[in-house]
Design an enzyme around this catalytic site. Structure first.
Site, short mmCIF file in Angstrom:
data_model
loop_
_atom_site.label_atom_id
_atom_site.label_comp_id
_atom_site.label_asym_id
_atom_site.label_seq_id
_atom_site.Cartn_x
_atom_site.Cartn_y
_atom_site.Cartn_z
N LYS A 116 9.93 -17.98 13.54
CA LYS A 116 9.60 -19.25 12.88
C LYS A 116 8.48 -19.98 13.61
O LYS A 116 7.60 -20.56 12.98
CB LYS A 116 10.84 -20.14 12.80
CG LYS A 116 11.77 -19.76 11.64
CD LYS A 116 12.82 -20.81 11.40
CE LYS A 116 13.76 -20.38 10.28
NZ LYS A 116 14.92 -21.25 10.17
N LYS A 198 11.90 -10.20 5.22
CA LYS A 198 13.05 -10.71 4.46
C LYS A 198 12.61 -11.63 3.33
O LYS A 198 11.65 -12.38 3.47
CB LYS A 198 13.93 -11.50 5.44
CG LYS A 198 15.33 -11.77 4.95
CD LYS A 198 16.01 -12.80 5.83
CE LYS A 198 16.61 -13.87 4.96
NZ LYS A 198 17.04 -15.07 5.61
N LYS A 201 13.30 -18.27 0.97
CA LYS A 201 13.00 -19.31 -0.02
C LYS A 201 11.75 -20.10 0.34
O LYS A 201 11.17 -20.76 -0.50
CB LYS A 201 14.21 -20.22 -0.21
CG LYS A 201 14.78 -20.85 1.02
CD LYS A 201 16.14 -21.48 0.71
CE LYS A 201 16.84 -21.83 2.00
NZ LYS A 201 18.27 -21.68 2.00
#
Ligand code: TRP
Length: 339
Positions: A116, A198, A201
């Site tokens: 991230k 992956k 969203k």
């Protein structure tokens, strides 16, 4: 009814934009799990503060959307505890205490933190660093036996166990050691155009992701343009290394149809990739049509949703408070008078 002995805890960050990945890896299983286990399903709104949102983002809207989606997927508040994390302040309390048991070095090593932060060009808030510790608090407050998560959360559960052991060893036993609970097929769904990462969203390329509330025509187009490979003649075989895109479609189909990969490979022997894609779409359509219909019914009944959230929080608080009291006691802190 037989008393359910095993506690299962699970949570998702609220976003009305939950994906088919969230559905296949966790949500889809909750309906049946409720009959077997004592289930606690949380909407992790405090966790969602760790990612920066657009100016017009509404937490209230996304929390209620998520709650309505839980219900639409079959979560039953009479069978399970369904609640919103921020309404049970014990989560934040235990989070602080566990922060003081967590090593900075442990947190910067977390894979999810590393991925991230690589994407973030600006300053990084420390909530993102502490994210796994808050997750540990969520889990440990409920004396959880099994934590139901997707594959990407595995490392966070290992940390949770380590923190529980560390606290128990130092201050005396309070926490149960939770085990990870994952389903074999579909614990990680990959993105449609880049099957090595992956499905997420928050993906900037919307074509990578199928959302649960998305228009079905759009979903069809996304599946149609998903990446497979150029084998000629086409070979519909599972091989996550050599054929990651195709394997991802096979997993989606297998998880949603409850047919084994072998059966599906057999059926599609000699057939085209487009035929497989059509079948993937059909099964998604079958699931989402029902979910979307129910979602709108629940979502239009705001007072019902808010009532469920408050009732759930009451039930969750009772369990959480009990654990937290024991934590304070073992730490040697004074107890609050009114308790
Ligand atoms: N981090 C989880 C996710 O993004 C959500 C979550 C928050 C969670 N707290 C949890 C999952 C506790 C399991 C247990 O998927």
């Amino acid at each position: 009814m037989k008393k359910k002995k095993i506690t299962v805890f699970s949570a998702i960050q609220p976003s009305g934009n939950l994906t088919i990945g969230n559905y296949i890896s966790v949500l889809k299983h909750w309906k049946n799990m409720q009959n077997k286990y004592k289930c606690i399903f949380c909407i992790a709104d405090l966790h969602s503060l760790t990612s920066i949102k657009k100016k017009n983002f509404s937490y209230k809207k996304s929390i209620l959307d998520t709650l309505a989606l839980y219900l639409a997927c079959g979560v039953n508040p009479n069978k399970s505890i369904v609640f919103i994390q921020s309404l049970v302040h014990e989560h934040s309390e235990l989070n602080w205490i566990l922060n003081c048991q967590t090593y900075y070095q442990e947190l910067i090593r977390m894979t999810q933190f590393k991925t991230k932060t690589k994407k973030i060009k600006k300053k990084i808030n420390t909530g993102l660093l502490n994210y796994p510790t808050l997750m540990a608090a969520d889990i440990l407050l409920y004396q959880t036996d099994k934590v139901h998560v997707g594959q990407d959360q595995k490392q966070h559960i290992e940390l949770t166990r380590n923190l529980a052991i560390r606290f128990n060893t130092h201050y005396g036993k309070v926490f149960k050691l939770p085990e990870i609970f994952m389903f074999q097929i579909g614990s990680k769904i990959m993105s449609l155009l880049d099957p090595n990462k992956k499905m997420s969203k928050s993906d900037l390329n919307q074509k990578n992701v199928i959302y649960l509330l998305e228009n079905l025509n759009e979903i069809f187009n996304k599946i149609k343009s998903s990446i497979t490979d150029s084998d000629n003649p086409p070979k519909i075989l599972y091989d996550s290394i050599k054929k990651p895109g195709l394997s991802n479609l096979l997993i989606i189909l297998s998880a949603l149809s409850e047919k084994s990969i072998f059966e599906i490979e057999d059926y599609f022997l000699g057939k085209s990739y487009f035929e497989l894609k059509k079948e993937v779409f059909n099964i998604i359509k079958k699931h989402l049509t029902k979910i979307q219909k129910k979602f709108f019914i629940y979502r239009n009944n705001k007072s019902y949703l808010i009532n469920i959230a408050h009732e759930g929080a009451k039930k969750a608080s009772i369990i959480a408070r009990k654990t937290l009291n024991q934590v304070y006691k073992n730490l040697g802190f004074l107890k609050k008078k009114y308790l």
